[in-house]
Design an enzyme around this catalytic site. Structure first.
Site, PDB file in Angstrom:
ATOM      1  N   LYS A   1      29.633 -16.123 108.449  1.00 23.83           N
ATOM      2  CA  LYS A   1      29.693 -17.496 107.935  1.00 23.83           C
ATOM      3  C   LYS A   1      28.847 -18.412 108.822  1.00 23.83           C
ATOM      4  CE  LYS A   1      33.209 -20.930 106.523  1.00 23.83           C
ATOM      5  NZ  LYS A   1      34.660 -21.246 106.554  1.00 23.83           N
TER       6      LYS A   1
ATOM      7  N   SER B   1      36.266 -22.754 102.074  1.00 29.21           N
ATOM      8  CA  SER B   1      34.881 -23.033 102.340  1.00 29.21           C
ATOM      9  C   SER B   1      34.007 -21.784 102.500  1.00 29.21           C
ATOM     10  CB  SER B   1      34.763 -23.882 103.607  1.00 29.21           C
ATOM     11  OG  SER B   1      35.263 -23.200 104.740  1.00 29.21           O
TER      12      SER B   1
ATOM     13  N   SER C   1      40.380 -21.272 104.211  1.00 27.48           N
ATOM     14  CA  SER C   1      38.993 -20.920 103.885  1.00 27.48           C
ATOM     15  C   SER C   1      38.602 -19.460 104.021  1.00 27.48           C
ATOM     16  CB  SER C   1      38.037 -21.757 104.724  1.00 27.48           C
ATOM     17  OG  SER C   1      38.008 -23.064 104.210  1.00 27.48           O
TER      18      SER C   1
HETATM   19  N1  GLN Z   1      39.979 -26.344 101.699  1.00 29.93           N
HETATM   20  C1  GLN Z   1      40.471 -26.887 102.923  1.00 29.93           C
HETATM   21  C2  GLN Z   1      39.694 -28.121 103.297  1.00 29.93           C
HETATM   22  O1  GLN Z   1      38.923 -28.540 102.539  1.00 29.93           O
HETATM   23  C3  GLN Z   1      40.422 -25.844 104.008  1.00 29.93           C
HETATM   24  C4  GLN Z   1      39.091 -25.637 104.593  1.00 29.93           C
HETATM   25  C5  GLN Z   1      39.058 -24.579 105.659  1.00 29.93           C
HETATM   26  O2  GLN Z   1      39.969 -23.775 105.814  1.00 29.93           O
HETATM   27  N2  GLN Z   1      37.988 -24.612 106.428  1.00 29.93           N
HETATM   28  O3  GLN Z   1      39.856 -28.685 104.323  1.00 29.93           O
END
Ligand code: GLN
Length: 491
Positions: free
Chosen positions: A80, A155, A179
Protein backbone atom coordinates in the site's frame (compact mmCIF):
# COMPACT_ATOMS: atom_id res chain seq x y z
CA UNK A 1 -1.94 -25.77 -11.62
CA UNK A 2 0.65 -24.27 -13.89
CA UNK A 3 -0.34 -20.62 -13.71
CA UNK A 4 2.00 -19.10 -11.14
CA UNK A 5 -0.33 -16.16 -10.54
CA UNK A 6 -3.12 -18.46 -9.33
CA UNK A 7 -0.96 -20.05 -6.64
CA UNK A 8 -0.85 -19.33 -2.94
CA UNK A 9 2.23 -17.83 -1.36
CA UNK A 10 2.92 -21.18 0.30
CA UNK A 11 2.86 -22.96 -3.07
CA UNK A 12 5.09 -20.37 -4.72
CA UNK A 13 7.62 -20.42 -1.88
CA UNK A 14 7.73 -24.22 -2.11
CA UNK A 15 8.45 -24.16 -5.84
CA UNK A 16 11.15 -21.53 -5.43
CA UNK A 17 12.77 -23.37 -2.52
CA UNK A 18 12.87 -26.66 -4.42
CA UNK A 19 14.22 -24.97 -7.54
CA UNK A 20 11.27 -26.07 -9.68
CA UNK A 21 10.64 -22.43 -10.48
CA UNK A 22 12.91 -19.43 -10.17
CA UNK A 23 11.92 -16.31 -8.26
CA UNK A 24 12.54 -14.37 -11.46
CA UNK A 25 9.98 -16.50 -13.34
CA UNK A 26 7.48 -15.92 -10.55
CA UNK A 27 8.08 -12.16 -10.55
CA UNK A 28 7.85 -11.99 -14.35
CA UNK A 29 4.56 -13.91 -14.38
CA UNK A 30 3.05 -11.40 -11.96
CA UNK A 31 4.47 -8.39 -13.80
CA UNK A 32 2.95 -9.81 -17.01
CA UNK A 33 -0.40 -10.25 -15.28
CA UNK A 34 -0.25 -6.64 -14.04
CA UNK A 35 0.52 -5.57 -17.62
CA UNK A 36 -2.48 -7.55 -18.88
CA UNK A 37 -5.17 -6.48 -16.41
CA UNK A 38 -4.19 -3.41 -14.43
CA UNK A 39 -5.51 -0.94 -16.98
CA UNK A 40 -8.94 -2.32 -16.04
CA UNK A 41 -8.33 -2.69 -12.28
CA UNK A 42 -5.89 0.11 -11.46
CA UNK A 43 -4.66 -1.58 -8.32
CA UNK A 44 -1.18 -0.12 -8.73
CA UNK A 45 0.03 3.46 -8.55
CA UNK A 46 3.57 2.42 -9.30
CA UNK A 47 5.01 -0.85 -10.62
CA UNK A 48 8.66 -1.33 -9.74
CA UNK A 49 9.64 -3.73 -12.52
CA UNK A 50 13.38 -3.34 -12.16
CA UNK A 51 13.34 -3.48 -8.37
CA UNK A 52 11.17 -6.59 -8.42
CA UNK A 53 13.37 -8.44 -10.90
CA UNK A 54 16.52 -7.45 -9.01
CA UNK A 55 15.03 -8.70 -5.73
CA UNK A 56 13.98 -11.95 -7.42
CA UNK A 57 17.45 -12.46 -8.90
CA UNK A 58 18.95 -11.98 -5.43
CA UNK A 59 16.71 -14.75 -4.07
CA UNK A 60 17.70 -17.08 -6.92
CA UNK A 61 21.38 -16.34 -6.25
CA UNK A 62 20.99 -17.05 -2.55
CA UNK A 63 19.34 -20.34 -3.37
CA UNK A 64 22.06 -21.25 -5.85
CA UNK A 65 24.64 -20.51 -3.14
CA UNK A 66 22.89 -23.02 -0.89
CA UNK A 67 21.60 -20.43 1.58
CA UNK A 68 18.56 -21.29 3.62
CA UNK A 69 15.54 -19.30 2.40
CA UNK A 70 12.75 -18.01 4.63
CA UNK A 71 9.15 -19.26 4.27
CA UNK A 72 8.15 -16.45 1.89
CA UNK A 73 11.35 -16.10 -0.14
CA UNK A 74 10.64 -15.40 -3.78
CA UNK A 75 6.98 -14.55 -3.17
CA UNK A 76 5.75 -11.30 -4.77
CA UNK A 77 4.07 -8.72 -2.57
CA UNK A 78 2.28 -5.46 -3.32
CA UNK A 79 2.61 -2.64 -0.79
CA UNK A 80 0.00 0.00 0.00
CA UNK A 81 1.32 3.42 -0.97
CA UNK A 82 1.11 4.56 2.65
CA UNK A 83 4.45 2.91 3.52
CA UNK A 84 7.73 4.55 2.64
CA UNK A 85 9.93 2.75 0.15
CA UNK A 86 13.48 4.01 -0.33
CA UNK A 87 13.85 5.65 -3.74
CA UNK A 88 10.44 4.36 -4.86
CA UNK A 89 7.58 6.90 -5.17
CA UNK A 90 5.28 7.10 -2.14
CA UNK A 91 2.22 9.30 -2.63
CA UNK A 92 -0.34 8.11 -0.04
CA UNK A 93 -2.83 8.57 -2.88
CA UNK A 94 -2.35 12.33 -2.64
CA UNK A 95 -1.19 15.04 -5.02
CA UNK A 96 0.62 16.68 -2.14
CA UNK A 97 3.27 13.94 -2.21
CA UNK A 98 3.44 13.54 -5.96
CA UNK A 99 7.02 12.91 -7.03
CA UNK A 100 8.29 12.25 -3.50
CA UNK A 101 10.83 9.46 -3.27
CA UNK A 102 11.43 8.70 0.41
CA UNK A 103 15.03 8.50 1.59
CA UNK A 104 14.29 5.44 3.75
CA UNK A 105 12.30 2.20 3.94
CA UNK A 106 9.54 1.68 6.46
CA UNK A 107 10.16 -1.16 8.93
CA UNK A 108 7.50 -3.28 7.25
CA UNK A 109 9.16 -2.92 3.85
CA UNK A 110 12.59 -3.58 5.35
CA UNK A 111 11.29 -6.80 6.91
CA UNK A 112 9.63 -7.83 3.66
CA UNK A 113 12.95 -7.42 1.87
CA UNK A 114 14.93 -9.25 4.56
CA UNK A 115 12.47 -12.14 4.21
CA UNK A 116 13.26 -12.40 0.50
CA UNK A 117 9.81 -11.33 -0.70
CA UNK A 118 9.72 -9.49 -3.99
CA UNK A 119 8.01 -6.10 -3.95
CA UNK A 120 6.09 -5.57 -7.18
CA UNK A 121 5.05 -1.99 -6.53
CA UNK A 122 2.80 0.38 -4.62
CA UNK A 123 -0.96 0.05 -4.49
CA UNK A 124 -3.71 2.61 -4.84
CA UNK A 125 -5.59 3.94 -1.84
CA UNK A 126 -7.93 6.67 -0.67
CA UNK A 127 -5.94 9.83 -0.10
CA UNK A 128 -4.12 9.57 3.26
CA UNK A 129 -6.11 6.36 3.94
CA UNK A 130 -9.34 8.31 4.44
CA UNK A 131 -12.19 6.53 2.75
CA UNK A 132 -13.90 3.20 2.16
CA UNK A 133 -13.89 2.88 -1.62
CA UNK A 134 -10.54 4.08 -3.03
CA UNK A 135 -12.58 6.69 -4.91
CA UNK A 136 -10.81 9.41 -2.92
CA UNK A 137 -7.45 8.55 -4.46
CA UNK A 138 -6.09 11.61 -6.27
CA UNK A 139 -5.03 9.21 -9.03
CA UNK A 140 -8.43 7.76 -9.91
CA UNK A 141 -10.33 4.83 -8.41
CA UNK A 142 -9.40 1.16 -8.23
CA UNK A 143 -12.03 -1.24 -9.55
CA UNK A 144 -13.29 -4.44 -7.97
CA UNK A 145 -12.19 -7.49 -9.99
CA UNK A 146 -15.56 -9.12 -9.18
CA UNK A 147 -17.35 -6.34 -11.05
CA UNK A 148 -15.30 -3.47 -12.42
CA UNK A 149 -18.23 -1.06 -12.04
CA UNK A 150 -17.99 -1.53 -8.28
CA UNK A 151 -15.62 -0.33 -5.58
CA UNK A 152 -12.90 -2.61 -4.14
CA UNK A 153 -13.32 -1.12 -0.67
CA UNK A 154 -10.97 1.32 0.95
CA UNK A 155 -8.80 2.79 1.92
CA UNK A 156 -6.62 -0.13 0.81
CA UNK A 157 -8.64 -1.02 -2.28
CA UNK A 158 -5.53 -1.40 -4.39
CA UNK A 159 -3.98 -3.99 -2.09
CA UNK A 160 -7.18 -6.06 -2.02
CA UNK A 161 -7.93 -5.74 -5.75
CA UNK A 162 -4.35 -6.81 -6.60
CA UNK A 163 -5.04 -10.10 -4.81
CA UNK A 164 -8.46 -10.70 -6.35
CA UNK A 165 -7.10 -9.87 -9.82
CA UNK A 166 -4.21 -12.33 -9.33
CA UNK A 167 -1.68 -9.54 -9.74
CA UNK A 168 -0.03 -10.47 -6.42
CA UNK A 169 -0.46 -13.35 -3.95
CA UNK A 170 0.27 -11.11 -0.95
CA UNK A 171 -0.14 -7.47 -0.13
CA UNK A 172 0.22 -5.04 2.73
CA UNK A 173 -2.52 -2.77 3.98
CA UNK A 174 -3.06 -0.42 6.91
CA UNK A 175 -6.12 -0.39 9.12
CA UNK A 176 -7.16 2.72 11.06
CA UNK A 177 -10.92 2.08 11.02
CA UNK A 178 -11.27 -0.92 8.72
CA UNK A 179 -9.05 -0.27 5.71
CA UNK A 180 -7.60 -3.77 5.61
CA UNK A 181 -10.71 -5.73 6.56
CA UNK A 182 -13.39 -3.92 4.55
CA UNK A 183 -11.51 -4.16 1.22
CA UNK A 184 -10.79 -7.81 2.06
CA UNK A 185 -14.50 -8.41 2.63
CA UNK A 186 -15.75 -6.84 -0.57
CA UNK A 187 -13.10 -8.46 -2.79
CA UNK A 188 -13.43 -11.97 -1.32
CA UNK A 189 -9.91 -11.94 0.14
CA UNK A 190 -8.41 -12.22 3.62
CA UNK A 191 -7.30 -9.13 5.54
CA UNK A 192 -6.00 -8.98 9.08
CA UNK A 193 -5.61 -6.02 11.38
CA UNK A 194 -2.97 -7.01 13.95
CA UNK A 195 -3.04 -5.86 17.56
CA UNK A 196 -2.21 -2.14 17.65
CA UNK A 197 1.54 -1.97 18.28
CA UNK A 198 2.04 -5.51 16.99
CA UNK A 199 3.27 -4.18 13.65
CA UNK A 200 5.55 -1.19 13.31
CA UNK A 201 4.32 2.25 12.23
CA UNK A 202 7.87 3.42 11.43
CA UNK A 203 7.64 4.75 7.88
CA UNK A 204 3.85 4.50 7.74
CA UNK A 205 2.60 7.94 6.71
CA UNK A 206 0.51 8.87 9.75
CA UNK A 207 -3.25 9.40 9.59
CA UNK A 208 -4.42 8.73 13.15
CA UNK A 209 -1.42 7.59 15.16
CA UNK A 210 -3.30 5.99 18.04
CA UNK A 211 -5.21 3.76 15.57
CA UNK A 212 -3.00 3.17 12.49
CA UNK A 213 -2.01 -0.49 12.17
CA UNK A 214 -0.26 -2.01 9.16
CA UNK A 215 -1.12 -5.62 8.41
CA UNK A 216 -1.26 -8.54 5.97
CA UNK A 217 -3.62 -9.21 3.06
CA UNK A 218 -3.72 -12.51 1.16
CA UNK A 219 -6.04 -14.94 -0.63
CA UNK A 220 -5.78 -17.55 2.13
CA UNK A 221 -5.64 -17.43 5.91
CA UNK A 222 -2.34 -19.33 6.10
CA UNK A 223 -0.70 -16.96 3.61
CA UNK A 224 -1.90 -13.99 5.68
CA UNK A 225 -0.50 -15.61 8.84
CA UNK A 226 2.90 -16.19 7.21
CA UNK A 227 3.01 -12.57 6.10
CA UNK A 228 1.89 -11.40 9.57
CA UNK A 229 4.75 -13.38 11.14
CA UNK A 230 7.29 -11.78 8.78
CA UNK A 231 6.21 -8.16 9.28
CA UNK A 232 5.19 -8.29 12.94
CA UNK A 233 7.12 -7.96 16.18
CA UNK A 234 8.86 -5.31 18.21
CA UNK A 235 10.48 -2.33 16.53
CA UNK A 236 12.50 0.07 18.72
CA UNK A 237 11.92 2.83 16.14
CA UNK A 238 8.18 2.93 16.95
CA UNK A 239 7.51 4.09 20.51
CA UNK A 240 4.11 2.34 20.59
CA UNK A 241 5.49 -0.98 19.34
CA UNK A 242 4.81 -3.80 21.80
CA UNK A 243 8.02 -5.36 23.13
CA UNK A 244 6.88 -8.96 22.71
CA UNK A 245 7.17 -11.62 20.02
CA UNK A 246 4.40 -12.04 17.43
CA UNK A 247 1.79 -14.52 18.69
CA UNK A 248 2.24 -17.80 16.78
CA UNK A 249 -0.28 -16.99 14.09
CA UNK A 250 1.11 -19.56 11.63
CA UNK A 251 0.69 -22.47 14.03
CA UNK A 252 -2.79 -21.20 14.86
CA UNK A 253 -3.77 -21.06 11.18
CA UNK A 254 -2.51 -24.62 10.72
CA UNK A 255 -4.41 -25.77 13.80
CA UNK A 256 -7.60 -24.09 12.57
CA UNK A 257 -7.28 -25.78 9.20
CA UNK A 258 -7.71 -29.15 10.91
CA UNK A 259 -11.31 -28.05 11.28
CA UNK A 260 -11.84 -28.70 14.97
CA UNK A 261 -13.10 -25.84 17.13
CA UNK A 262 -14.08 -27.86 20.17
CA UNK A 263 -13.77 -25.75 23.30
CA UNK A 264 -13.78 -22.43 21.42
CA UNK A 265 -16.43 -19.97 22.57
CA UNK A 266 -17.52 -17.26 20.15
CA UNK A 267 -19.71 -14.24 20.85
CA UNK A 268 -22.18 -12.64 18.47
CA UNK A 269 -22.47 -8.97 19.38
CA UNK A 270 -26.10 -8.43 20.42
CA UNK A 271 -26.06 -4.78 19.32
CA UNK A 272 -25.05 -5.71 15.76
CA UNK A 273 -28.65 -6.54 15.01
CA UNK A 274 -28.35 -6.26 11.28
CA UNK A 275 -30.07 -2.88 11.24
CA UNK A 276 -28.47 -0.92 8.43
CA UNK A 277 -26.98 -4.09 6.98
CA UNK A 278 -28.06 -5.89 3.83
CA UNK A 279 -30.15 -9.02 4.48
CA UNK A 280 -27.92 -11.05 2.15
CA UNK A 281 -24.87 -10.12 4.22
CA UNK A 282 -26.58 -11.09 7.47
CA UNK A 283 -27.73 -14.40 5.96
CA UNK A 284 -24.21 -15.30 4.80
CA UNK A 285 -22.88 -14.36 8.25
CA UNK A 286 -25.44 -16.56 10.04
CA UNK A 287 -24.74 -19.52 7.74
CA UNK A 288 -21.03 -19.17 8.44
CA UNK A 289 -21.62 -18.97 12.19
CA UNK A 290 -23.60 -22.20 11.91
CA UNK A 291 -20.71 -23.79 10.02
CA UNK A 292 -18.42 -22.85 12.92
CA UNK A 293 -20.86 -24.37 15.39
CA UNK A 294 -20.75 -27.62 13.38
CA UNK A 295 -16.97 -27.62 13.86
CA UNK A 296 -17.51 -27.62 17.61
CA UNK A 297 -17.51 -23.92 18.49
CA UNK A 298 -19.98 -22.77 21.11
CA UNK A 299 -21.79 -19.63 19.98
CA UNK A 300 -23.44 -17.24 22.40
CA UNK A 301 -24.70 -13.67 22.37
CA UNK A 302 -22.63 -10.99 24.08
CA UNK A 303 -23.76 -7.45 24.74
CA UNK A 304 -21.40 -4.59 23.91
CA UNK A 305 -23.65 -1.62 24.70
CA UNK A 306 -21.21 1.12 23.70
CA UNK A 307 -20.39 -0.18 20.22
CA UNK A 308 -23.13 2.02 18.83
CA UNK A 309 -21.08 5.10 19.73
CA UNK A 310 -17.94 3.82 18.01
CA UNK A 311 -18.54 5.48 14.65
CA UNK A 312 -19.14 9.01 16.05
CA UNK A 313 -16.23 8.66 18.49
CA UNK A 314 -13.95 7.54 15.66
CA UNK A 315 -14.99 10.52 13.52
CA UNK A 316 -13.80 12.83 16.28
CA UNK A 317 -10.62 11.03 17.31
CA UNK A 318 -9.30 10.14 13.83
CA UNK A 319 -9.84 13.62 12.30
CA UNK A 320 -8.35 15.25 15.42
CA UNK A 321 -5.17 13.23 15.11
CA UNK A 322 -5.15 13.73 11.33
CA UNK A 323 -5.38 17.51 11.66
CA UNK A 324 -2.22 17.42 13.73
CA UNK A 325 -0.37 14.79 11.66
CA UNK A 326 -1.07 16.43 8.32
CA UNK A 327 0.30 19.81 9.47
CA UNK A 328 3.70 18.67 8.21
CA UNK A 329 2.58 18.82 4.58
CA UNK A 330 3.36 22.47 4.15
CA UNK A 331 5.03 22.71 0.74
CA UNK A 332 8.41 23.13 2.40
CA UNK A 333 9.45 19.69 3.49
CA UNK A 334 7.90 17.23 1.03
CA UNK A 335 6.51 16.95 -2.48
CA UNK A 336 4.32 19.66 -3.93
CA UNK A 337 4.98 23.40 -3.58
CA UNK A 338 2.59 25.93 -5.12
CA UNK A 339 2.95 29.70 -5.61
CA UNK A 340 6.60 30.03 -4.60
CA UNK A 341 7.32 32.87 -7.07
CA UNK A 342 9.51 34.98 -4.82
CA UNK A 343 6.75 37.50 -4.11
CA UNK A 344 4.60 35.52 -1.72
CA UNK A 345 4.99 35.03 2.01
CA UNK A 346 5.76 31.61 3.44
CA UNK A 347 2.26 31.45 4.87
CA UNK A 348 0.71 32.13 1.48
CA UNK A 349 2.79 29.42 -0.17
CA UNK A 350 1.81 26.92 2.53
CA UNK A 351 -1.81 27.79 2.17
CA UNK A 352 -1.78 27.59 -1.65
CA UNK A 353 0.08 24.28 -1.51
CA UNK A 354 -2.41 22.74 0.91
CA UNK A 355 -5.34 24.13 -1.04
CA UNK A 356 -4.06 22.53 -4.25
CA UNK A 357 -2.51 19.39 -2.78
CA UNK A 358 -5.27 17.99 -0.54
CA UNK A 359 -8.52 16.56 -1.85
CA UNK A 360 -11.99 17.38 -0.44
CA UNK A 361 -12.27 14.44 1.99
CA UNK A 362 -8.86 15.18 3.53
CA UNK A 363 -9.79 18.84 3.90
CA UNK A 364 -13.08 17.85 5.53
CA UNK A 365 -11.22 15.74 8.10
CA UNK A 366 -8.63 18.45 8.81
CA UNK A 367 -11.38 21.00 9.40
CA UNK A 368 -13.42 18.63 11.55
CA UNK A 369 -10.36 17.71 13.62
CA UNK A 370 -9.17 21.28 14.02
CA UNK A 371 -12.62 22.26 15.26
CA UNK A 372 -12.87 19.30 17.65
CA UNK A 373 -9.51 20.21 19.18
CA UNK A 374 -10.12 23.96 19.45
CA UNK A 375 -10.01 25.32 23.00
CA UNK A 376 -13.71 26.00 23.49
CA UNK A 377 -14.79 22.61 22.16
CA UNK A 378 -12.00 20.25 23.18
CA UNK A 379 -13.84 18.77 26.19
CA UNK A 380 -17.18 18.59 24.41
CA UNK A 381 -15.85 16.73 21.38
CA UNK A 382 -12.37 15.24 21.60
CA UNK A 383 -12.52 14.69 25.36
CA UNK A 384 -15.96 13.11 25.15
CA UNK A 385 -14.85 10.82 22.32
CA UNK A 386 -11.90 9.62 24.38
CA UNK A 387 -14.29 8.72 27.21
CA UNK A 388 -16.40 6.73 24.76
CA UNK A 389 -13.23 4.99 23.63
CA UNK A 390 -12.63 3.86 27.21
CA UNK A 391 -16.20 2.54 27.47
CA UNK A 392 -15.79 0.57 24.23
CA UNK A 393 -12.54 -0.90 25.53
CA UNK A 394 -14.39 -1.97 28.67
CA UNK A 395 -17.05 -3.62 26.52
CA UNK A 396 -14.34 -5.67 24.83
CA UNK A 397 -12.66 -6.55 28.12
CA UNK A 398 -15.86 -7.79 29.64
CA UNK A 399 -16.82 -9.63 26.41
CA UNK A 400 -13.52 -11.48 26.46
CA UNK A 401 -14.21 -12.62 30.00
CA UNK A 402 -17.18 -14.47 28.52
CA UNK A 403 -15.91 -15.64 25.10
CA UNK A 404 -12.64 -16.31 23.27
CA UNK A 405 -13.48 -14.08 20.31
CA UNK A 406 -16.30 -11.97 18.93
CA UNK A 407 -17.78 -12.53 15.48
CA UNK A 408 -19.76 -10.31 13.08
CA UNK A 409 -20.07 -9.55 9.41
CA UNK A 410 -17.09 -7.41 8.35
CA UNK A 411 -19.19 -4.86 6.49
CA UNK A 412 -22.90 -4.02 6.41
CA UNK A 413 -23.02 -4.16 2.61
CA UNK A 414 -21.31 -5.82 -0.35
CA UNK A 415 -19.25 -3.88 -2.91
CA UNK A 416 -21.32 -0.91 -4.03
CA UNK A 417 -21.32 0.74 -7.47
CA UNK A 418 -18.63 3.36 -8.08
CA UNK A 419 -20.09 6.82 -7.47
CA UNK A 420 -23.04 5.64 -5.38
CA UNK A 421 -21.83 6.83 -1.96
CA UNK A 422 -19.58 9.80 -2.66
CA UNK A 423 -22.29 12.46 -2.41
CA UNK A 424 -22.95 11.86 1.28
CA UNK A 425 -19.89 11.30 3.51
CA UNK A 426 -22.00 9.55 6.14
CA UNK A 427 -23.04 6.84 3.67
CA UNK A 428 -19.35 6.18 3.06
CA UNK A 429 -18.52 6.16 6.79
CA UNK A 430 -21.16 3.48 7.41
CA UNK A 431 -18.99 0.95 5.57
CA UNK A 432 -16.95 0.65 8.78
CA UNK A 433 -19.84 0.19 11.18
CA UNK A 434 -18.60 -3.24 12.31
CA UNK A 435 -14.85 -2.70 12.02
CA UNK A 436 -14.27 0.52 13.96
CA UNK A 437 -14.92 -0.71 17.55
CA UNK A 438 -11.82 -2.95 17.31
CA UNK A 439 -9.62 -0.03 16.25
CA UNK A 440 -10.73 2.04 19.24
CA UNK A 441 -9.95 -0.90 21.53
CA UNK A 442 -6.65 -1.80 19.86
CA UNK A 443 -7.23 -5.52 19.48
CA UNK A 444 -6.73 -7.70 16.42
CA UNK A 445 -9.45 -8.62 13.92
CA UNK A 446 -9.53 -10.51 10.66
CA UNK A 447 -11.90 -10.63 7.71
CA UNK A 448 -12.29 -13.93 5.89
CA UNK A 449 -14.64 -14.67 2.98
CA UNK A 450 -17.78 -16.52 4.04
CA UNK A 451 -19.91 -16.65 0.90
CA UNK A 452 -21.72 -14.54 -1.65
CA UNK A 453 -24.70 -12.21 -1.62
CA UNK A 454 -26.09 -11.26 -5.03
CA UNK A 455 -22.98 -12.83 -6.53
CA UNK A 456 -20.65 -10.57 -4.53
CA UNK A 457 -18.33 -11.56 -1.67
CA UNK A 458 -19.29 -11.25 1.99
CA UNK A 459 -16.67 -11.02 4.74
CA UNK A 460 -16.81 -12.62 8.17
CA UNK A 461 -15.05 -10.76 10.98
CA UNK A 462 -13.36 -12.35 13.99
CA UNK A 463 -12.24 -10.00 16.78
CA UNK A 464 -9.82 -11.21 19.46
CA UNK A 465 -8.26 -9.79 22.64
CA UNK A 466 -5.09 -7.71 22.31
CA UNK A 467 -2.05 -9.88 21.60
CA UNK A 468 -4.26 -12.92 20.98
CA UNK A 469 -3.94 -12.54 17.22
CA UNK A 470 -3.34 -16.29 16.98
CA UNK A 471 -6.88 -16.96 18.20
CA UNK A 472 -8.53 -15.18 15.28
CA UNK A 473 -6.33 -17.02 12.78
CA UNK A 474 -7.43 -20.35 14.21
CA UNK A 475 -11.12 -19.53 13.79
CA UNK A 476 -10.55 -17.93 10.37
CA UNK A 477 -8.69 -20.97 9.06
CA UNK A 478 -11.42 -23.28 10.33
CA UNK A 479 -14.05 -21.20 8.56
CA UNK A 480 -12.04 -21.07 5.34
CA UNK A 481 -11.69 -24.83 5.50
CA UNK A 482 -15.44 -25.21 5.93
CA UNK A 483 -16.68 -22.73 3.32
CA UNK A 484 -13.72 -22.60 0.91
CA UNK A 485 -12.05 -19.66 -0.79
CA UNK A 486 -13.88 -17.52 -3.35
CA UNK A 487 -12.85 -17.31 -6.98
CA UNK A 488 -13.80 -14.14 -8.86
CA UNK A 489 -15.03 -14.33 -12.46
CA UNK A 490 -12.21 -14.16 -15.00
CA UNK A 491 -11.21 -10.62 -15.89
N1 GLN B 1 -12.91 4.21 6.22
C1 GLN B 1 -12.33 4.74 7.41
C2 GLN B 1 -11.99 6.19 7.23
O1 GLN B 1 -12.33 6.72 6.25
C3 GLN B 1 -11.13 3.93 7.81
C4 GLN B 1 -9.91 4.23 7.04
C5 GLN B 1 -8.73 3.40 7.44
O2 GLN B 1 -8.83 2.38 8.11
N2 GLN B 1 -7.56 3.87 7.04
O3 GLN B 1 -11.41 6.82 8.05
Amino acid sequence: MSDLTKMTAVEIAGLVASGETSAVEVAQAHLDRIGAVDDRVHAFLHVDTEGALAAARAVDERRAAGEELGPLAGVPVAVKDVLTTKGVPTTVGSKILEGWRPPYDSTIVERLRDAGTVMLGKTNMDEFAMGSSTEYSAYGPTRNPWDTDRIPGGSGGGSAAALAAYEAPLSIGSDTGGSIRQPGAVTGTVGAKPTYGGTSRYGLVAFSSSLDTPGPCARTVLDAALLHQVIGGHDPRDSTSIPAPVPDVVAAARLGATGDLTGVKLGVVTEFTGEGAEPGVMAAFRDAAEALAKLGAEIVEVSCPHFKYALPAYYLIAPSECSSNLARFDGVRFGLRVGDDGNRSLEEVMSLTREAGFGPEVKRRIMLGTYALSSGYYDAYYGQAQKVRTLITRDFTSAFEQVDALISPTTPFVAFPIGSRTADPYQMYLADLFTIPTNLYGGPAISVPCGLSDGLPVGFQIMAPTMADDRMYRVAAALENAVGTLTPPAL
